[in-house]
Design an enzyme around this catalytic site. Structure first.
Site, PDB file in Angstrom:
ATOM      1  N   GLY A  82      -9.698   1.015  10.502  1.00 17.38           N
ATOM      2  CA  GLY A  82     -11.129   0.859  10.697  1.00 17.38           C
ATOM      3  C   GLY A  82     -11.657  -0.200   9.750  1.00 17.38           C
ATOM      4  N   GLY A  83     -10.814  -1.240   9.544  1.00 16.98           N
ATOM      5  CA  GLY A  83     -11.178  -2.309   8.620  1.00 16.98           C
ATOM      6  C   GLY A  83     -10.499  -2.216   7.274  1.00 16.98           C
ATOM      7  N   SER A  84      -9.474  -1.376   7.147  1.00 22.85           N
ATOM      8  CA  SER A  84      -8.921  -1.056   5.829  1.00 22.85           C
ATOM      9  C   SER A  84      -8.139  -2.173   5.157  1.00 22.85           C
ATOM     10  CB  SER A  84      -8.045   0.201   5.917  1.00 22.85           C
ATOM     11  OG  SER A  84      -8.843   1.331   6.182  1.00 22.85           O
ATOM     12  N   LYS A 109       0.832  -1.207   0.000  1.00 22.64           N
ATOM     13  CA  LYS A 109       0.000   0.000   0.000  1.00 22.64           C
ATOM     14  C   LYS A 109       0.868   1.259   0.000  1.00 22.64           C
ATOM     15  CE  LYS A 109      -3.873   1.953   2.691  1.00 22.64           C
ATOM     16  NZ  LYS A 109      -4.698   1.770   3.899  1.00 22.64           N
ATOM     17  N   SER A 151      -9.489   1.308   3.167  1.00 25.21           N
ATOM     18  CA  SER A 151      -8.741   2.183   2.289  1.00 25.21           C
ATOM     19  C   SER A 151      -7.668   1.482   1.466  1.00 25.21           C
ATOM     20  CB  SER A 151      -8.095   3.300   3.112  1.00 25.21           C
ATOM     21  OG  SER A 151      -7.162   2.785   4.043  1.00 25.21           O
TER      22      SER A 151
END
Length: 605
Positions: A311-313, A212, A289
């Protein structure tokens, strides 16, 4: 008459400005008792407010005005119940960093024997191939390399062709946003030589991997999804990138992401990135994200990608794209070299095609890092019993009110997966996870406050270079106060204590990964972006608990909707117990009857 009106107006202004108290208001306090939770399930749906095109442009401007900060945002926050902690009297002291001392921490620290653990993992049987299509795993690459059927160099050539085709098609995939063919070939040729000399460095030797853009990867620009960051090329690798290089992985480039990690769709419209597509249906979002990481693995560009999860990315794009995604215990994998957007919620983790691959990546990436203080005192790795043939003596807790708060198609598939696990010896235990609405609110406050503070200078100086939805998110972050942040920390203390008690009764918690499948986008989203609070809160519903408390979580694909979009199940365990996640996850991935081939897919082998 006019004189009287002016006098009255002046008197009212004088009263409001000099006499009326504005530092507080009389409220009815909501007292909480230490360790005693509210018994009701209270997560509520947020209003469906979706902004795109002109409406998004107007909203992004208004929320950053005086009117927006004092009228619009307070009104919006009341609508979504973000002020619910303000009237709460919480006796617990705040926890700002969810670091948990490992059990038996008084014992002298052991030494990780990663070689032994890796050998045990490689002995695990691979996911049973179903009739028809199957994704390529790390073991598939290793087998073909060792047999001489193909070399890392030939795979690298296939990767480059696939990248050029995927980004040059009529509907660009936009999974990777920076790559250099000469560097890919150089790493692959070195790996080919090691295979020829029977001197491979690890099971990841020669395996294509992407990382990423939030993490530093030499020599790429460290943009984190923006147009203004990373003007110079990175000169130092993030710890995860360094470990992947040392393991012999072929880093094929850096992957797309939602700008600054502030979104769950992966919609990034700036000129360096473009909207990443979901390989299962290009008219749907891949999730964010870590959008590019999820899309890259699902499209076959690599069997392993690295993302970040605040948050769950990691788990959201893994779930929307039908992949396996892991968020380890907070501190287990070093975040050094990643932009410190949310220091107390973010963990780095892999997105893979199988649970076995996730365990391999976890073993290589985990461990103390002197540059990352939160993980210095982590326990030694222990993946014993991961390959047990059944789930005998494993208790999995399910809060059914929470579990069933999802779309009917998702519920049907996930329920069947749970009953399948019961048939393998696992025991279902009904549990109640307390104060989930408060956790949702506290996590939202915590992560937005941390990101807003980290980006203060960026927001001041690069406001007009940011995407419209980013401006709205940071404007909302500007609304929260230090009291809100402290209250969120107090709620974190309660949530961690509740989980500590729950994990005395069960080995893991199981939920659907996401309440719905990947959302579709409108044509205007590709030009202006979009802001959708309902999708944001709904998508993160099952994600936030693990981020906020630091427990590990794994998502595993279990089926598809009637329209062919993936559905995943989530497993959460106590701190430092990733072994249980892998043990249960290996059984979960056996449940799915078939694996559907994505509309966009490249076979590198």
């Amino acid at each position: 008459m006019e004189l009287l009106l002016c006098v009255a107006l002046a008197a009212a202004l004088l009263y409001l400005a000099l006499l009326q108290r504005c530092t507080g208001r009389r409220t009815a306090p909501l007292h909480r008792e230490p360790g005693k939770a509210a018994a009701h399930y209270g997560v509520k749906d947020t209003p469906s407010i979706r902004l795109s095109g002109l409406a998004l442009r107007v909203a992004a401007h208004l929320v950053n005005t005086v009117f927006g900060q004092f009228v619009l945002i307070p009104l919006l926050m009341r609508m979504v119940n973000m002020h619910s902690l303000r009237d709460a009297v919480i006796p617990e002291s705040p926890t700002f960093i969810p670091v948990v001392e490992p059990e038996g921490s008084d014992d002298p620290p052991g030494q990780d024997n990663k070689e032994t653990i890796m050998n045990d993992l490689m002995q695990l049987s691979d996911a049973v191939e179903k009739p028809g299509f199957n994704f390529r795993s790390i073991s598939d690459f290793i087998q073909d390399y060792k047999s001489g059927r193909i070399t890392p160099t030939q795979v690298a050539e296939n990767v480059i062709r696939a990248l050029e085709d995927s980004n040059g098609s009529d509907i660009p995939l936009r999974a990777l946003v920076q790559y250099q063919p000469n560097l890919i070939m150089k790493m692959a040729e070195a790996s080919t030589a090691r295979y020829a000399a029977n001197a491979t460095l690890s099971p990841l030797d020669g395996i294509p991997v992407c990382i990423k853009e939030e993490m530093q990867v030499v020599p790429y620009h460290h943009r984190a999804g923006t147009m203004y960051l990373g003007e110079e090329q990175a000169t130092e690798d993030a710890t995860v990138a360094r470990k992947l290089r040392e393991a012999g992985a072929v880093i094929i480039g850096v992957s797309n992401m939602h700008e600054l990690g502030l979104g769950v769709t992966g919609c990034n419209v700036n000129r360096y990135h473009g909207v990443c597509r979901n390989p299962y249906n290009p008219q749907h979002f891949p999730g964010g994200s870590s959008s590019g990481s999820g899309a890259a693995v699902a499209a076959g560009l690599c069997p392993l990608a690295i993302g970040s999860d605040g948050g769950g990315s990691v788990r959201i794009p893994a779930s929307f794209c039908g992949m396996v995604g892991l968020k380890g215990t907070f501190g287990r994998i070093s975040c050094y070299g990643a932009i410190p957007l949310s220091y107390s919620n973010v963990s780095l983790g892999p997105i893979c095609t199988s649970v076995k691959d996730a365990a391999i990546a976890y073993t290589i990436l985990s461990g103390p890092d002197p540059n990352y203080s939160y993980g210095i005192h982590q326990p030694s790795l222990n993946l014993d019993n991961v390959g047990n043939p059944d789930l005998e003596n494993i208790k999995f807790g399910i809060d059914w009110k929470f579990f069933t708060d999802c779309d009917p198609e998702v519920l049907e598939v996930c329920q069947k997966a749970v009953y399948y696990l019961s048939g393998l010896g696992g025991k279902m235990v009904d549990v109640t996870i307390p104060e989930l609405e408060e956790v949702q609110t506290a996590h939202f406050i915590s992560i937005l406050c941390e990101i807003r503070e980290a980006l203060t200078m960026d927001f001041n100086n690069h406001y007009h270079s940011m995407n419209l939805d980013t401006r709205i998110s940071l404007a909302i972050g500007s609304h929260f106060t230090s009291s809100d942040f402290i209250q969120a920390g107090r709620q974190r203390s309660r949530a961690m204590k509740f989980l500590e008690d729950i994990f005395k009764e069960v080995d893991c918690l199981i939920t659907p990964a996401i309440p719905s499948t990947a959302p579709s986008f409108k044509s205007s989203d590709c030009s202006f972006g979009c802001s959708d609070l309902h999708t944001l809160f709904s998508t993160m519903r099952y994600m936030q608990l693990a981020n906020f408390t630091g427990i590990p979580a794994l998502v595993v694909p279990v089926g598809y909707s009637s329209s062919g979009l993936p559905i995943n199940l989530q497993i959460m365990s106590k701190w430092w117990d990733e072994a249980t996640l892998f043990r249960v996850g290996l059984k979960v991935e056996q449940f799915r009857a078939e694996t559907k081939k994505p509309q966009i897919y490249y076979n590198l082998l």
